[in-house]
Design a protein around this motif. Structure first.
Motif, short mmCIF file in Angstrom:
data_model
loop_
_atom_site.label_atom_id
_atom_site.label_comp_id
_atom_site.label_asym_id
_atom_site.label_seq_id
_atom_site.Cartn_x
_atom_site.Cartn_y
_atom_site.Cartn_z
N GLY A 37 -20.91 25.53 -42.02
CA GLY A 37 -21.38 24.97 -40.75
C GLY A 37 -20.30 24.80 -39.71
O GLY A 37 -20.60 24.64 -38.52
N ARG A 38 -19.03 24.86 -40.12
CA ARG A 38 -17.92 24.77 -39.15
C ARG A 38 -17.07 26.04 -39.17
O ARG A 38 -15.91 26.02 -38.75
N ALA A 39 -17.59 27.14 -39.71
CA ALA A 39 -16.87 28.40 -39.83
C ALA A 39 -15.57 28.22 -40.62
O ALA A 39 -14.58 28.90 -40.37
N PHE A 40 -15.59 27.27 -41.55
CA PHE A 40 -14.46 26.98 -42.44
C PHE A 40 -13.20 26.57 -41.67
O PHE A 40 -12.08 26.76 -42.15
N ALA A 41 -13.39 25.98 -40.52
CA ALA A 41 -12.27 25.45 -39.73
C ALA A 41 -11.83 24.11 -40.31
O ALA A 41 -12.65 23.20 -40.47
N GLY A 42 -10.55 23.97 -40.62
CA GLY A 42 -10.03 22.75 -41.20
C GLY A 42 -10.35 22.57 -42.67
O GLY A 42 -10.17 21.49 -43.22
N ILE A 307 -11.83 17.39 -33.99
CA ILE A 307 -11.62 18.83 -33.93
C ILE A 307 -10.79 19.23 -35.15
O ILE A 307 -10.01 18.43 -35.68
N HIS A 308 -10.96 20.47 -35.59
CA HIS A 308 -10.25 20.95 -36.77
C HIS A 308 -10.09 22.45 -36.67
O HIS A 308 -10.85 23.13 -35.96
N TYR A 309 -9.12 22.99 -37.39
CA TYR A 309 -8.78 24.39 -37.24
C TYR A 309 -8.10 24.89 -38.51
O TYR A 309 -7.59 24.10 -39.32
N SER A 310 -8.10 26.20 -38.68
CA SER A 310 -7.43 26.82 -39.82
C SER A 310 -6.89 28.18 -39.43
O SER A 310 -7.47 28.89 -38.60
N ILE A 311 -5.78 28.52 -40.04
CA ILE A 311 -5.24 29.88 -40.01
C ILE A 311 -5.08 30.32 -41.45
O ILE A 311 -4.41 29.64 -42.24
#
Length: 441
Positions: A37-42, A307-311
């Protein structure tokens, strides 16, 4: 001889239970409904349920109760191969007669065959997952997980006019993990574990062509053989087990800000079984899998919104060749790839949590393209929610619309030969929907 149809030998190594890969390469990202649901961000640091085990074992230290999470993702792909041209091999041999049979000339040419457009070559699949976290005390936690990091699957009709490049690939896999985490202090935690990767799968490919043998005699030319032939090129039923490992860390700046970093080591899989390749039998194929590293961040920007994020880096350059015990079957020379994702979560009230996200998913395919595993850069558009059934039980739902790009494919058996080869345009979109049940006790 290099053989592009052997690209799908990877099915014997890294496969998931009824899984269809919808990440670049043949990576599986469908680890949870919350993540989807969050595109696996964070994903390596949010830890809103036990599914965080799939990305970072250190995050177990953010749980003060036993936690269990079980779910599944339904993947409905829309994969097409269009504007295809098949260069069908045509071999000819001319023989001159006389007192001795003296070979004349031999040549390999191609017959140009227009391919019908096809779609629906990737079936709908269900990808399950299971996670359990047990905090031992304030310093230690243990966890077990069952999910997948890799898998793929396509199926062409048996009468597809380019059978050496189409065929059938059925794949299944499971990643079983045992992890341990340790809290150093109120800010820093470490974790790690071992992963047992088990896979099983079937692969079938035919090769066809035209054969003409002509004899030159004083009375004229005589066709000895002039017909089309078709035979099995690849027929594989194999299973393999490999041992991987993972490490991770979480740094909690404060209650609303934290970072996560994880690294997964993936083994080379030895897949054993019935391995038949170009009429030769082998005991096993050896397939190197990529390591995966991920950095994630999570930040509360208001008292209700984060907010959250991933690389994520995937070391696909390790996937250079597929080999048997005595020969190199195929060279791939894929390149390392990255996933970039960003998302937001809104804690609406005590019952509802809303989330959304976007991911740019980079393909590892460099120069060697394929119609059997269509791959391109992809964009993920995701949304989802959590409904807190009670203070200890939550139901999550996530959905993603994944958009790929047109890829111009030129696939061949041997670059120096005119046939067999195929050119086509491939495209892959997908809709993914997931549901998750999480409980703490």
């Amino acid at each position: 001889m290099n053989t592009t149809f052997s690209r799908t030998l990877l099915a014997t190594s890294t496969l998931f239970i009824s899984a269809t890969s919808m990440a670049a390469g043949f990576q599986v990202n469908e680890h949870s409904a919350t993540g989807l649901g969050r595109a696996f961000a964070g994903e390596a640091v949010i830890a809103d349920n036990a599914s965080v085990l799939s990305r970072n074992a250190a995050a177990m230290m953010m749980f003060d109760k036993d936690a269990i999470s079980v779910g599944m993702t339904v993947v409905k792909p829309d994969v097409s191969v269009k504007n295809g041209t098949y260069y069908k091999p045509s071999g000819s041999l001319s023989v001159d007669t006389g007192m001795n049979y003296i070979p004349g000339s031999a040549s390999l040419t191609s017959e140009v065959v227009s391919l019908d457009d096809v779609d629906g070559i990737a079936p709908t699949a269900v990808v399950p997952n299971f996670y359990y976290i047990h905090p031992v005390n304030e310093k230690f936690a243990v966890g077990v997980a069952a999910y997948s990091n890799f898998g793929t699957g396509t199926e062409f009709e048996s009468d597809y006019a380019a059978p050496i490049f189409g065929g059938t690939t059925k794949v299944q896999s499971m990643n079983l993990g045992l992890s341990l985490a340790y809290r150093v202090n109120e800010h820093l935690s470490f974790g790690g574990g071992i992963d047992v990767i088990y896979g099983m799968g079937d692969l079938y490919r035919d090769v066809d062509g035209n054969v003409n043998v002509k004899m030159h005699t004083p009375l004229g030319d005589v066709d000895l053989i002039n017909k089309g032939v078709k035979t099995t090129a690849v027929d594989i039923q194999a299973t393999g087990v490999g041992l991987g490992a993972n490490i991770g860390m979480v740094y909690e700046v404060n209650e609303g800000n934290r970072f996560g970093l994880s690294y997964k080591y993936s083994p080379e899989i030895e897949a054993e079984g019935d391995v038949s390749f170009m009429k030769q039998s082998y005991d096993a194929v050896y397939l190197p899998l990529p390591d995966i590293a991920e950095f994630s961040g999570f930040h509360m920007i208001t008292d209700k919104t984060a907010i959250h994020y991933s690389i994520q880096w995937v070391g696909w350059s390790a996937f250079d060749t597929i080999e048997t015990e005595s020969a190199t079957v195929k060279e791939y020379n894929w390149k390392d790839s990255y996933h970039y994702s960003i998302g937001a979560t809104h804690y609406l009230n005590s019952k509802w949590i809303l989330r959304t996200g976007y991911m740019y998913d980079q393909t590892p395919v460099d120069e060697l393209t394929s119609i059997s595993i269509p791959d391109s850069d992809r964009q993920w558009f995701s949304a989802g929610f959590t409904y807190n059934w009670s203070s200890n039980t939550a139901i999550d739902f996530g959905v993603t619309y994944l958009i790929g790009e047109d890829v111009e494919v030129h696939e061949f058996i041997e670059e120096s030969l005119p046939a067999p080869a195929v050119t086509a345009t491939t495209h892959a979109n997908a809709v993914l929907a997931a549901i998750q049940l999480s409980h703490s006790f």
